[in-house]
Design a protein around this motif. Structure first.
Motif, PDB file in Angstrom:
ATOM      1  N   ASP A 196     -16.944  -2.666  79.309  1.00  0.00           N
ATOM      2  CA  ASP A 196     -15.533  -2.358  79.104  1.00  0.00           C
ATOM      3  C   ASP A 196     -14.760  -3.593  78.648  1.00  0.00           C
ATOM      4  O   ASP A 196     -13.905  -3.521  77.759  1.00  0.00           O
ATOM      5  CB  ASP A 196     -14.914  -1.816  80.391  1.00  0.00           C
ATOM      6  CG  ASP A 196     -15.437  -0.435  80.772  1.00  0.00           C
ATOM      7  OD1 ASP A 196     -16.026   0.228  79.902  1.00  0.00           O
ATOM      8  OD2 ASP A 196     -15.266  -0.044  81.942  1.00  0.00           O
ATOM      9  N   MET A 197     -15.064  -4.746  79.255  1.00  0.00           N
ATOM     10  CA  MET A 197     -14.367  -5.968  78.892  1.00  0.00           C
ATOM     11  C   MET A 197     -14.674  -6.369  77.453  1.00  0.00           C
ATOM     12  O   MET A 197     -13.783  -6.772  76.702  1.00  0.00           O
ATOM     13  CB  MET A 197     -14.756  -7.106  79.851  1.00  0.00           C
ATOM     14  CG  MET A 197     -13.828  -8.310  79.759  1.00  0.00           C
ATOM     15  SD  MET A 197     -14.390  -9.756  80.720  1.00  0.00           S
ATOM     16  CE  MET A 197     -14.541  -9.068  82.364  1.00  0.00           C
ATOM     17  N   ILE A 198     -15.936  -6.246  77.066  1.00  0.00           N
ATOM     18  CA  ILE A 198     -16.317  -6.581  75.690  1.00  0.00           C
ATOM     19  C   ILE A 198     -15.626  -5.635  74.710  1.00  0.00           C
ATOM     20  O   ILE A 198     -15.155  -6.053  73.637  1.00  0.00           O
ATOM     21  CB  ILE A 198     -17.843  -6.534  75.528  1.00  0.00           C
ATOM     22  CG1 ILE A 198     -18.500  -7.691  76.297  1.00  0.00           C
ATOM     23  CG2 ILE A 198     -18.230  -6.587  74.058  1.00  0.00           C
ATOM     24  CD1 ILE A 198     -18.146  -9.074  75.786  1.00  0.00           C
ATOM     25  N   HIS A 199     -15.539  -4.355  75.049  1.00  0.00           N
ATOM     26  CA  HIS A 199     -14.841  -3.397  74.180  1.00  0.00           C
ATOM     27  C   HIS A 199     -13.380  -3.805  74.003  1.00  0.00           C
ATOM     28  O   HIS A 199     -12.846  -3.789  72.886  1.00  0.00           O
ATOM     29  CB  HIS A 199     -14.927  -1.990  74.773  1.00  0.00           C
ATOM     30  CG  HIS A 199     -14.154  -0.960  74.013  1.00  0.00           C
ATOM     31  ND1 HIS A 199     -12.831  -0.658  74.284  1.00  0.00           N
ATOM     32  CD2 HIS A 199     -14.507  -0.159  72.959  1.00  0.00           C
ATOM     33  CE1 HIS A 199     -12.405   0.262  73.454  1.00  0.00           C
ATOM     34  NE2 HIS A 199     -13.403   0.594  72.640  1.00  0.00           N
ATOM     35  N   ASP A 200     -12.744  -4.205  75.105  1.00  0.00           N
ATOM     36  CA  ASP A 200     -11.347  -4.622  75.031  1.00  0.00           C
ATOM     37  C   ASP A 200     -11.184  -5.895  74.199  1.00  0.00           C
ATOM     38  O   ASP A 200     -10.198  -6.060  73.479  1.00  0.00           O
ATOM     39  CB  ASP A 200     -10.789  -4.842  76.437  1.00  0.00           C
ATOM     40  CG  ASP A 200     -10.558  -3.539  77.185  1.00  0.00           C
ATOM     41  OD1 ASP A 200     -10.618  -2.467  76.543  1.00  0.00           O
ATOM     42  OD2 ASP A 200     -10.328  -3.595  78.404  1.00  0.00           O
ATOM     43  N   LEU A 201     -12.152  -6.802  74.297  1.00  0.00           N
ATOM     44  CA  LEU A 201     -12.099  -8.032  73.513  1.00  0.00           C
ATOM     45  C   LEU A 201     -12.187  -7.715  72.024  1.00  0.00           C
ATOM     46  O   LEU A 201     -11.395  -8.232  71.216  1.00  0.00           O
ATOM     47  CB  LEU A 201     -13.246  -8.965  73.927  1.00  0.00           C
ATOM     48  CG  LEU A 201     -13.378 -10.272  73.138  1.00  0.00           C
ATOM     49  CD1 LEU A 201     -12.152 -11.160  73.342  1.00  0.00           C
ATOM     50  CD2 LEU A 201     -14.652 -11.017  73.550  1.00  0.00           C
ATOM     51  N   ALA A 205      -7.418  -6.146  72.885  1.00  0.00           N
ATOM     52  CA  ALA A 205      -6.613  -5.959  74.094  1.00  0.00           C
ATOM     53  C   ALA A 205      -6.617  -7.211  74.967  1.00  0.00           C
ATOM     54  O   ALA A 205      -5.688  -7.416  75.761  1.00  0.00           O
ATOM     55  CB  ALA A 205      -7.128  -4.762  74.888  1.00  0.00           C
ATOM     56  N   ILE A 206      -7.666  -8.021  74.874  1.00  0.00           N
ATOM     57  CA  ILE A 206      -7.728  -9.323  75.545  1.00  0.00           C
ATOM     58  C   ILE A 206      -8.168 -10.358  74.517  1.00  0.00           C
ATOM     59  O   ILE A 206      -8.761 -10.015  73.479  1.00  0.00           O
ATOM     60  CB  ILE A 206      -8.692  -9.324  76.757  1.00  0.00           C
ATOM     61  CG1 ILE A 206     -10.111  -8.908  76.338  1.00  0.00           C
ATOM     62  CG2 ILE A 206      -8.177  -8.419  77.864  1.00  0.00           C
ATOM     63  CD1 ILE A 206     -11.133  -8.980  77.468  1.00  0.00           C
ATOM     64  N   ASP A 207      -7.870 -11.622  74.800  1.00  0.00           N
ATOM     65  CA  ASP A 207      -8.215 -12.704  73.869  1.00  0.00           C
ATOM     66  C   ASP A 207      -9.518 -13.391  74.218  1.00  0.00           C
ATOM     67  O   ASP A 207     -10.137 -14.036  73.358  1.00  0.00           O
ATOM     68  CB  ASP A 207      -7.096 -13.754  73.868  1.00  0.00           C
ATOM     69  CG  ASP A 207      -5.758 -13.153  73.480  1.00  0.00           C
ATOM     70  OD1 ASP A 207      -5.641 -12.663  72.344  1.00  0.00           O
ATOM     71  OD2 ASP A 207      -4.833 -13.156  74.326  1.00  0.00           O
ATOM     72  N   VAL A 208      -9.919 -13.301  75.466  1.00  0.00           N
ATOM     73  CA  VAL A 208     -11.132 -13.966  75.925  1.00  0.00           C
ATOM     74  C   VAL A 208     -11.719 -13.158  77.071  1.00  0.00           C
ATOM     75  O   VAL A 208     -10.983 -12.570  77.871  1.00  0.00           O
ATOM     76  CB  VAL A 208     -10.832 -15.427  76.360  1.00  0.00           C
ATOM     77  CG1 VAL A 208      -9.814 -15.460  77.479  1.00  0.00           C
ATOM     78  CG2 VAL A 208     -12.105 -16.157  76.797  1.00  0.00           C
ATOM     79  N   ALA A 209     -13.046 -13.084  77.131  1.00  0.00           N
ATOM     80  CA  ALA A 209     -13.744 -12.407  78.221  1.00  0.00           C
ATOM     81  C   ALA A 209     -14.551 -13.447  78.989  1.00  0.00           C
ATOM     82  O   ALA A 209     -15.256 -14.255  78.372  1.00  0.00           O
ATOM     83  CB  ALA A 209     -14.670 -11.323  77.676  1.00  0.00           C
ATOM     84  N   ILE A 210     -14.430 -13.434  80.305  1.00  0.00           N
ATOM     85  CA  ILE A 210     -15.195 -14.349  81.151  1.00  0.00           C
ATOM     86  C   ILE A 210     -16.196 -13.512  81.935  1.00  0.00           C
ATOM     87  O   ILE A 210     -15.819 -12.688  82.768  1.00  0.00           O
ATOM     88  CB  ILE A 210     -14.278 -15.144  82.100  1.00  0.00           C
ATOM     89  CG1 ILE A 210     -13.222 -15.891  81.290  1.00  0.00           C
ATOM     90  CG2 ILE A 210     -15.098 -16.110  82.934  1.00  0.00           C
ATOM     91  CD1 ILE A 210     -12.175 -16.571  82.151  1.00  0.00           C
TER      92      ILE A 210
END
Length: 293
Positions: A196-201, A205-210
């Motif tokens: 989900d985080m990678i999809h948002d990146l 929707a986000i600038d960076v995923a940790i």
């Protein structure tokens, strides 16, 4: 952060992992039913079968289709041992160890952080860390640390799995207001916070995923160059890198020694297997390990 909390962090990864999620159960008493006279079999459910505890839907670690790197490693080890391979699948959540390994339904968990005393760990077969993932060509190119001033710019959005070690660093830097949190403890049959985080990146929707390194590397490798990762090997205020081994019952001393021998004898092949999935490997000094093709 306690080692038990680290185990939770790794699995969100592990799903971060794998199955290291909420395994907060005490080990079973020593001994087990159904002993055999085969070498080492007194500790195994069936001396002819490598029985593995795994999450049924937790790529890149494992799934029912056998597509994860822990599936591939289990298949490799079964071949080296001359055993058939069988799985007991259970979601990587509370009760995992109690209901699988300690219930004598299987004999090994393929991915456990070193220091998690819920199981008896083997020697580690890889070491990795959390990672930053950004879009290739974006204005965060070259980001190497969470202290980079570009992350503090107004309007930034940072993806983070809640209660994982990088959050301590972001809190110290005053960046929590920029964080979009993703859940740590989930039912992996229906939720995948890393994906989900990678999809948002990728959607902006986000600038960076940790993310935990194996999850980050897996998605970066599958992105066809759209994403870039940088390992967080050192960040003041929180430990970023961990050693990962296998987990066996506390009573199974000879079985653990046999697995340790297999790890030592086949480390190059194991490294190649992990690299095929994009798992970033580091040595004890935090330097990347170059893996031969």
């Amino acid at each position: 952060m306690t080692m038990r909390e680290i185990a939770f962090s790794l699995v969100a990864v592990a799903g971060l992992l794998a199955t290291a999620t909420a395994k907060a159960q005490a080990p079973e008493p020593f001994g087990r039913p159904g002993a055999s006279d085969a070498k080492g079999a007194i500790e195994l459910i069936d001396p002819k079968v490598l029985r593995v505890c795994a999450d049924p839907n937790n790529l890149p670690f494992s799934n029912r289709a056998g597509e994860g790197f822990e599936n591939k490693l289990a298949q490799f080890l079964a071949g080296k041992l001359g055993k058939d391979l069988a799985y007991v699948y259970y979601p990587g959540a509370t009760g995992f160890i109690r209901n699988t390994l300690n219930a004598h339904l299987c004999d090994v968990v393929m991915g456990m952080p070193q220091g998690d005393d819920v199981v008896q760990p083997t020697n580690p077969y890889y070491r990795t860390s959390y990672a930053i993932v950004t879009r290739a060509g974006a204005d965060l190119d070259g980001l190497k640390t969470l202290a980079d001033p570009r992350l503090a710019q107004k309007g930034r959005h940072i993806g983070l799995v809640a209660n994982t070690p990088p959050g301590n660093v972001l809190a110290r830097l005053g960046l929590l207001a920029a964080v979009k949190p993703y859940p740590l403890v989930v039912d992996t049959r229906v939720d995948a916070p890393g994906a989900d985080m990678i999809h948002d990146l990728e959607a902006g929707a986000i600038d960076v995923a940790i993310l935990w390194g194996p999850i980050a590397g897996y998605h970066v490798k599958r992105s066809n160059g759209r994403l870039v990762e940088t390992l967080l090997t050192q960040e003041p205020g929180a430990r970023m890198s961990f050693r990962i081994g296998m987990g066996v019952r506390h009573s199974d001393q000879e079985w653990k020694r046999e697995l340790n021998r297999l790890i030592a004898q086949n480390q190059r092949e194991i490294d190649r297997m992990l690299a095929d999935y994009g798992v970033p490997l580091i040595d004890e000094a935090g330097a990347p390990i170059a893996v031969e093709p």
